[in-house]
Motif scaffolding. Structure first.
Motif, PDB file in Angstrom:
ATOM      1  N   GLU A  25      47.479  -8.942  38.077  1.00  0.00           N
ATOM      2  CA  GLU A  25      47.774  -8.255  36.822  1.00  0.00           C
ATOM      3  C   GLU A  25      46.504  -7.722  36.158  1.00  0.00           C
ATOM      4  O   GLU A  25      46.521  -6.651  35.569  1.00  0.00           O
ATOM      5  CB  GLU A  25      48.484  -9.204  35.870  1.00  0.00           C
ATOM      6  CG  GLU A  25      49.817  -9.689  36.389  1.00  0.00           C
ATOM      7  CD  GLU A  25      50.371 -10.849  35.596  1.00  0.00           C
ATOM      8  OE1 GLU A  25      49.763 -11.246  34.575  1.00  0.00           O
ATOM      9  OE2 GLU A  25      51.420 -11.373  36.000  1.00  0.00           O
ATOM     10  N   MET A  26      45.409  -8.477  36.239  1.00  0.00           N
ATOM     11  CA  MET A  26      44.194  -8.083  35.537  1.00  0.00           C
ATOM     12  C   MET A  26      42.989  -8.821  36.118  1.00  0.00           C
ATOM     13  O   MET A  26      43.111  -9.942  36.591  1.00  0.00           O
ATOM     14  CB  MET A  26      44.318  -8.428  34.048  1.00  0.00           C
ATOM     15  CG  MET A  26      43.100  -8.052  33.231  1.00  0.00           C
ATOM     16  SD  MET A  26      43.312  -8.286  31.457  1.00  0.00           S
ATOM     17  CE  MET A  26      43.227 -10.044  31.297  1.00  0.00           C
ATOM     18  N   ASP A  28      39.249  -9.830  34.663  1.00  0.00           N
ATOM     19  CA  ASP A  28      38.459  -9.908  33.441  1.00  0.00           C
ATOM     20  C   ASP A  28      37.034 -10.312  33.802  1.00  0.00           C
ATOM     21  O   ASP A  28      36.790 -11.421  34.253  1.00  0.00           O
ATOM     22  CB  ASP A  28      39.072 -10.931  32.490  1.00  0.00           C
ATOM     23  CG  ASP A  28      38.348 -11.029  31.167  1.00  0.00           C
ATOM     24  OD1 ASP A  28      37.341 -10.306  30.969  1.00  0.00           O
ATOM     25  OD2 ASP A  28      38.784 -11.826  30.319  1.00  0.00           O
ATOM     26  N   SER A  65      40.056  -2.123  43.191  1.00  0.00           N
ATOM     27  CA  SER A  65      40.508  -0.891  42.557  1.00  0.00           C
ATOM     28  C   SER A  65      40.833   0.183  43.594  1.00  0.00           C
ATOM     29  O   SER A  65      41.855   0.868  43.506  1.00  0.00           O
ATOM     30  CB  SER A  65      39.442  -0.384  41.587  1.00  0.00           C
ATOM     31  OG  SER A  65      39.838   0.807  40.993  1.00  0.00           O
ATOM     32  N   ASP A  75      49.514  -0.214  38.180  1.00  0.00           N
ATOM     33  CA  ASP A  75      48.655  -0.246  37.001  1.00  0.00           C
ATOM     34  C   ASP A  75      48.226  -1.689  36.734  1.00  0.00           C
ATOM     35  O   ASP A  75      49.008  -2.493  36.232  1.00  0.00           O
ATOM     36  CB  ASP A  75      49.408   0.326  35.804  1.00  0.00           C
ATOM     37  CG  ASP A  75      48.531   0.391  34.567  1.00  0.00           C
ATOM     38  OD1 ASP A  75      47.306   0.559  34.719  1.00  0.00           O
ATOM     39  OD2 ASP A  75      49.064   0.263  33.456  1.00  0.00           O
ATOM     40  N   PHE A  76      47.009  -2.015  37.126  1.00  0.00           N
ATOM     41  CA  PHE A  76      46.450  -3.299  36.721  1.00  0.00           C
ATOM     42  C   PHE A  76      45.128  -3.039  36.032  1.00  0.00           C
ATOM     43  O   PHE A  76      44.461  -2.053  36.278  1.00  0.00           O
ATOM     44  CB  PHE A  76      46.340  -4.299  37.879  1.00  0.00           C
ATOM     45  CG  PHE A  76      45.207  -4.063  38.831  1.00  0.00           C
ATOM     46  CD1 PHE A  76      43.967  -4.644  38.602  1.00  0.00           C
ATOM     47  CD2 PHE A  76      45.369  -3.291  39.966  1.00  0.00           C
ATOM     48  CE1 PHE A  76      42.922  -4.445  39.490  1.00  0.00           C
ATOM     49  CE2 PHE A  76      44.336  -3.090  40.845  1.00  0.00           C
ATOM     50  CZ  PHE A  76      43.109  -3.661  40.606  1.00  0.00           C
ATOM     51  N   LYS A  77      44.788  -3.931  35.139  1.00  0.00           N
ATOM     52  CA  LYS A  77      43.634  -3.712  34.276  1.00  0.00           C
ATOM     53  C   LYS A  77      42.373  -4.336  34.864  1.00  0.00           C
ATOM     54  O   LYS A  77      42.412  -5.423  35.435  1.00  0.00           O
ATOM     55  CB  LYS A  77      43.875  -4.325  32.901  1.00  0.00           C
ATOM     56  CG  LYS A  77      45.035  -3.729  32.155  1.00  0.00           C
ATOM     57  CD  LYS A  77      45.229  -4.461  30.852  1.00  0.00           C
ATOM     58  CE  LYS A  77      46.494  -3.972  30.168  1.00  0.00           C
ATOM     59  NZ  LYS A  77      46.787  -4.757  28.970  1.00  0.00           N
ATOM     60  N   ILE A  78      41.256  -3.624  34.675  1.00  0.00           N
ATOM     61  CA  ILE A  78      39.934  -4.172  34.953  1.00  0.00           C
ATOM     62  C   ILE A  78      39.202  -4.103  33.617  1.00  0.00           C
ATOM     63  O   ILE A  78      38.865  -3.022  33.146  1.00  0.00           O
ATOM     64  CB  ILE A  78      39.197  -3.377  36.033  1.00  0.00           C
ATOM     65  CG1 ILE A  78      39.972  -3.428  37.344  1.00  0.00           C
ATOM     66  CG2 ILE A  78      37.790  -3.925  36.235  1.00  0.00           C
ATOM     67  CD1 ILE A  78      39.358  -2.631  38.473  1.00  0.00           C
ATOM     68  N   VAL A  79      39.014  -5.244  32.979  1.00  0.00           N
ATOM     69  CA  VAL A  79      38.427  -5.287  31.644  1.00  0.00           C
ATOM     70  C   VAL A  79      37.092  -6.027  31.665  1.00  0.00           C
ATOM     71  O   VAL A  79      36.834  -6.851  32.539  1.00  0.00           O
ATOM     72  CB  VAL A  79      39.378  -5.935  30.610  1.00  0.00           C
ATOM     73  CG1 VAL A  79      40.646  -5.126  30.457  1.00  0.00           C
ATOM     74  CG2 VAL A  79      39.702  -7.357  30.987  1.00  0.00           C
ATOM     75  N   ASP A  83      31.979   0.374  33.002  1.00  0.00           N
ATOM     76  CA  ASP A  83      32.656   1.459  33.725  1.00  0.00           C
ATOM     77  C   ASP A  83      31.702   2.322  34.541  1.00  0.00           C
ATOM     78  O   ASP A  83      32.105   2.938  35.521  1.00  0.00           O
ATOM     79  CB  ASP A  83      33.426   2.350  32.752  1.00  0.00           C
ATOM     80  CG  ASP A  83      34.634   1.638  32.175  1.00  0.00           C
ATOM     81  OD1 ASP A  83      35.141   0.713  32.825  1.00  0.00           O
ATOM     82  OD2 ASP A  83      35.064   2.020  31.069  1.00  0.00           O
TER      83      ASP A  83
END
Length: 121
Positions: A25-26, A28, A65, A75-79, A83
């Motif tokens: 999902e993500m 972090d 990614s 759609d999964f988040k890379i937080v 960048d």
């Protein structure tokens, strides 16, 4: 997830756990402004991870990614990652970004050294 340890002069690796990319999902990175190898992977629960280095953490995030973009388009988040080092369209991108990151740091360090040695009139 791979566990690594040494026995005398031999290095041992053991696969401890496996996940599917579709379940991710993500990711972090915890702190984008600091150089640390720690990050969290969010599946059905959160796994605290430690990469070999900060560069390998970014390489891992870029790889996930790209795999997602190629195969899943999910759609999964890379937080909490910088960048600049994750995107292909970055000015510093190349086939071996980790080398480019080191070169960027060396360029800035060299510039600071030259500025500190210059005399102002």
């Amino acid at each position: 997830m791979v566990k690594h340890w040494r026995v005398d002069r031999e290095e041992k690796y053991e696969v401890v756990e496996k996940w599917f990319l579709k379940d991710l999902e993500m990711i972090d990175g915890k702190e984008a402004d600091t150089d640390n190898p720690y990050f969290d992977m969010h599946f059905h629960k959160v796994y605290n991870m430690e990469a070999y280095s900060c560069a390998s953490k970014y390489t891992f995030a870029r790889t996930l990614s790209k795999l997602n973009a190629t195969y899943l388009k999910k759609d999964f988040k890379i937080v909490n990652f910088d960048d600049t080092y994750l995107n292909d369209d970055s000015i510093w991108s190349s086939s071996n970004r980790d080398f480019v990151v080191v070169m960027k740091v060396c360029f800035y360090a060299f510039s600071l050294l030259c500025l500190s040695l210059c005399r102002l009139s």
